[in-house]
Write a protein that holds these residues in place. Structure first.
Motif, mmCIF file in Angstrom:
data_model
loop_
_atom_site.group_PDB
_atom_site.id
_atom_site.type_symbol
_atom_site.label_atom_id
_atom_site.label_comp_id
_atom_site.label_asym_id
_atom_site.label_seq_id
_atom_site.Cartn_x
_atom_site.Cartn_y
_atom_site.Cartn_z
ATOM 1 N N PHE A 168 6.009 87.083 60.672
ATOM 2 C CA PHE A 168 6.510 86.822 62.017
ATOM 3 C C PHE A 168 7.947 87.304 62.160
ATOM 4 N N ASN A 169 8.345 87.631 63.390
ATOM 5 C CA ASN A 169 9.781 87.726 63.655
ATOM 6 C C ASN A 169 10.221 86.310 64.028
ATOM 7 N N HIS A 170 11.485 86.092 64.296
ATOM 8 C CA HIS A 170 12.007 84.743 64.507
ATOM 9 C C HIS A 170 11.326 84.039 65.675
ATOM 10 N N SER A 171 11.228 84.691 66.819
ATOM 11 C CA SER A 171 10.649 84.030 67.994
ATOM 12 C C SER A 171 9.158 83.735 67.800
ATOM 13 N N GLU A 172 8.432 84.614 67.130
ATOM 14 C CA GLU A 172 7.012 84.368 66.859
ATOM 15 C C GLU A 172 6.832 83.169 65.927
ATOM 16 N N LEU A 173 7.727 83.047 64.943
ATOM 17 C CA LEU A 173 7.653 81.918 64.014
ATOM 18 C C LEU A 173 7.896 80.599 64.742
ATOM 19 N N ALA B 266 5.544 75.619 66.875
ATOM 20 C CA ALA B 266 5.520 74.688 67.998
ATOM 21 C C ALA B 266 4.107 74.187 68.273
ATOM 22 N N GLN B 267 3.101 74.892 67.796
ATOM 23 C CA GLN B 267 1.712 74.475 67.993
ATOM 24 C C GLN B 267 1.392 73.359 66.994
ATOM 25 N N PHE C 16 9.926 86.927 58.753
ATOM 26 C CA PHE C 16 9.617 85.716 58.002
ATOM 27 C C PHE C 16 8.154 85.738 57.610
ATOM 28 N N MET C 17 7.867 85.255 56.420
ATOM 29 C CA MET C 17 6.492 85.176 55.964
ATOM 30 C C MET C 17 6.132 83.710 55.839
#
Length: 139
Positions: free
Chosen positions: A100-105, A110-111, A129-130
Motif C-alpha cells: 500500500f501507499n500511505h493513504s491506501e494503508l 479503517a475497515q 508499506f507492506m
C-alpha cells in the motif's frame, strides 16, 4: 584504486591488457608497468538485507521477496544461509501480503472487518508499506 591511473608513475595512459585470475589486467603505456585492480563488487544496503530476512521469517518465498524488494532470489537465499536462519514450520496459518501507499494503508485499516480474526504486521518498504496478514486455514 582508480583503474585509469598507473600505481607506479600515476600516468593516465592506461590500456586493458587481458585477464589474470579472473581480474582485469592493465598496462601503463608510459612506463610499461602491468597491474590489476581488485573488483569492488556490488554492495546492497543493509536495509534490504534486514527486510529480506524479515520477510523470509514471515513466510514469504524467495521469489516473492525478489518481486517486492527487487533483489535476486539467489542473493536472498545466500543471505538466509549466511545468517543460518531456519523458518518455523507453520501449518495452521498462512501469510498473505499487500503493498500500500500511505493513504491506501489508512483506508484499509479503517475497515473494521480487516482487523479481526488474523494477526498482522506492517513494515516500511521505501515510500510504500507492506501489510502481512496471517489467517487460519479454513477446514
Amino acid at each position: 584504486m582508480d583503474q585509469n591511473v598507473c600505481p607506479r608513475c600515476q600516468s593516465n595512459q592506461v590500456v586493458k591488457s587481458g585477464v589474470v585470475n579472473e581480474r582485469q589486467r592493465f598496462q601503463c603505456k608510459a612506463c610499461n608497468y602491468f597491474f590489476t585492480v581488485n573488483k569492488l563488487g556490488k554492495r546492497i544496503d543493509s536495509y534490504y538485507v534486514v527486510k529480506a530476512l524479515q520477510l523470509y521469517m514471515e513466510g514469504l518465498s524467495y521469489r516473492e521477496i525478489e518481486r517486492i524488494l527487487g533483489v535476486s532470489h539467489v542473493t536472498i537465499s545466500s543471505w538466509v544461509k549466511a545468517h543460518k536462519l531456519v523458518r518455523p514450520v507453520q501449518t495452521q496459518y498462512h501469510p498473505t501480503y499487500k503493498i500500500f501507499n500511505h493513504s491506501e494503508l489508512v483506508e484499509y485499516l479503517a475497515q473494521k472487518n480487516q482487523l479481526s480474526g488474523a494477526g498482522m504486521i506492517i513494515t516500511e518498504l521505501g515510500d510504500k508499506f507492506m501489510l502481512i496478514k496471517w489467517e487460519r486455514f479454513k477446514e
